[in-house]
Design a protein around this motif. Sequence first.
Motif, PDB file in Angstrom:
ATOM      1  N   ARG A   1       0.842  -1.180   0.000  1.00 50.08           N
ATOM      2  CA  ARG A   1       0.000   0.000   0.000  1.00 50.08           C
ATOM      3  C   ARG A   1       0.885   1.239   0.000  1.00 50.08           C
ATOM      4  NH1 ARG A   1      -3.076   3.256   3.703  1.00 50.08           N
ATOM      5  NH2 ARG A   1      -5.239   3.532   2.996  1.00 50.08           N
ATOM      6  N   SER A   2       0.431   2.278  -0.646  1.00 49.30           N
ATOM      7  CA  SER A   2       1.195   3.514  -0.690  1.00 49.30           C
ATOM      8  C   SER A   2       1.564   3.952   0.726  1.00 49.30           C
ATOM      9  CB  SER A   2       0.374   4.618  -1.368  1.00 49.30           C
ATOM     10  OG  SER A   2       0.091   4.273  -2.696  1.00 49.30           O
ATOM     11  N   ASN A   3       2.783   4.402   0.871  1.00 55.35           N
ATOM     12  CA  ASN A   3       3.303   4.894   2.133  1.00 55.35           C
ATOM     13  C   ASN A   3       3.691   3.774   3.103  1.00 55.35           C
ATOM     14  OD1 ASN A   3       4.090   7.389   3.220  1.00 55.35           O
ATOM     15  ND2 ASN A   3       2.421   7.373   4.689  1.00 55.35           N
TER      16      ASN A   3
ATOM     17  N   GLY B 298       6.372   1.950   2.655  1.00 52.52           N
ATOM     18  CA  GLY B 298       7.823   1.873   2.666  1.00 52.52           C
ATOM     19  C   GLY B 298       8.392   0.889   1.661  1.00 52.52           C
TER      20      GLY B 298
ATOM     21  N   SER C 284      11.526   2.309  -0.253  1.00 51.18           N
ATOM     22  CA  SER C 284      12.653   2.365   0.683  1.00 51.18           C
ATOM     23  C   SER C 284      13.218   0.975   0.934  1.00 51.18           C
ATOM     24  CB  SER C 284      12.211   2.991   2.009  1.00 51.18           C
ATOM     25  OG  SER C 284      11.859   4.349   1.830  1.00 51.18           O
TER      26      SER C 284
ATOM     27  N   ILE D 128      11.185   7.186  -4.728  1.00 53.39           N
ATOM     28  CA  ILE D 128      10.249   7.468  -3.648  1.00 53.39           C
ATOM     29  C   ILE D 128       9.509   8.748  -3.996  1.00 53.39           C
ATOM     30  CG2 ILE D 128       9.998   7.891  -1.178  1.00 53.39           C
ATOM     31  CD1 ILE D 128      12.705   6.460  -0.805  1.00 53.39           C
TER      32      ILE D 128
ATOM     33  N   LYS E 261       6.982  11.890  -3.766  1.00 58.97           N
ATOM     34  CA  LYS E 261       6.418  12.762  -2.732  1.00 58.97           C
ATOM     35  C   LYS E 261       4.900  12.663  -2.702  1.00 58.97           C
ATOM     36  CE  LYS E 261      10.228  16.105  -2.793  1.00 58.97           C
ATOM     37  NZ  LYS E 261      10.612  17.524  -3.020  1.00 58.97           N
ATOM     38  N   THR E 262       4.326  12.123  -3.768  1.00 55.50           N
ATOM     39  CA  THR E 262       2.880  11.894  -3.822  1.00 55.50           C
ATOM     40  C   THR E 262       2.647  10.388  -3.866  1.00 55.50           C
ATOM     41  OG1 THR E 262       2.583  13.926  -5.098  1.00 55.50           O
ATOM     42  CG2 THR E 262       0.747  12.368  -5.076  1.00 55.50           C
ATOM     43  N   PRO E 263       2.418   9.759  -2.691  1.00 54.67           N
ATOM     44  CA  PRO E 263       2.250   8.302  -2.662  1.00 54.67           C
ATOM     45  C   PRO E 263       1.169   7.829  -3.622  1.00 54.67           C
ATOM     46  CG  PRO E 263       2.414   9.194  -0.443  1.00 54.67           C
ATOM     47  CD  PRO E 263       2.300  10.366  -1.374  1.00 54.67           C
TER      48      PRO E 263
ATOM     49  N   TYR F  95      -3.414   6.120  -1.016  1.00 50.87           N
ATOM     50  CA  TYR F  95      -3.553   7.539  -0.727  1.00 50.87           C
ATOM     51  C   TYR F  95      -3.634   8.382  -1.995  1.00 50.87           C
ATOM     52  CZ  TYR F  95      -2.207   6.401   4.057  1.00 50.87           C
ATOM     53  OH  TYR F  95      -2.156   5.879   5.328  1.00 50.87           O
TER      54      TYR F  95
ATOM     55  N   ASP G 169       3.371  -1.443   6.702  1.00 52.94           N
ATOM     56  CA  ASP G 169       3.810  -0.654   7.848  1.00 52.94           C
ATOM     57  C   ASP G 169       3.473  -1.453   9.111  1.00 52.94           C
ATOM     58  OD1 ASP G 169       3.963   1.213  10.017  1.00 52.94           O
ATOM     59  OD2 ASP G 169       3.548   2.882   8.659  1.00 52.94           O
TER      60      ASP G 169
ATOM     61  N   LYS H 263       9.325  -0.210   8.872  1.00 54.38           N
ATOM     62  CA  LYS H 263       9.338   0.880   9.849  1.00 54.38           C
ATOM     63  C   LYS H 263       9.347   0.341  11.278  1.00 54.38           C
ATOM     64  CE  LYS H 263       6.885   3.779   6.502  1.00 54.38           C
ATOM     65  NZ  LYS H 263       5.866   4.817   6.250  1.00 54.38           N
TER      66      LYS H 263
END
Length: 209
Positions: A38-40, A42, A45, A59, A61-63, A90, A123, A152
């Motif tokens: 899912r967006s965000n 990680g 990364s 990466i 800036k707009t997931p 997102y 996450d 994370k």
Amino acid sequence: MARLNSRLNYQTARFLISAPTLAKCPADDGAEVAFAGRSNAGKSSAINTLTRQNALARISKTPGRTQLINFFSLGDNLDRRLVDLPGYGYAKVPESVKLEWQRHLSDYLQRRASLKGLVLVMDVRHPLSEFDQTMLGWADAQEMPVHILLTKADKLKRGPAASALQQVRSRLREWEDLVSIQLFSSLKGQGIEELEARLDAWLLGPTEA
């Protein structure tokens, strides 16, 4: 007793091609492992940490902006690939676009013969989202092995992180034959060797000692 042929060098990963649909993907031979999340969560990364490269997987800036299936070869060996699948959640895009992404993901997971395993990135503080469960459902239907990265992990202390790991394992007990799970931190470099061992097993396959 089974052993691996050798260890792959993930630091040699390099961009190969981006494909908007299954039809535009590279030749369906060799072996590849796909990363989804899912967006965000990680995902980018995690790929960058695995390959020890700062910007192999971009990466945004707009997931959720990336809508392409991105392929990376391991050095000059085009028969061994990492794949970065588009994530969403997102993204401020129309519902029709999200459904289109979902269709392409489904096509890829169900029809890509060279796909040997799926790394599902979550996450650690927000695991098993609706997207995650959809991906697990697709993988289960295809009997595709899944390795879950709870990313994370540095955001939690050791006790809560271990508890989160156990909770996810408990919730996925019915899929334990197909699913393995680990903690991972891109910031701390935690869990890299465990991830590499899983990828080696999928990309190289066991041989009889």
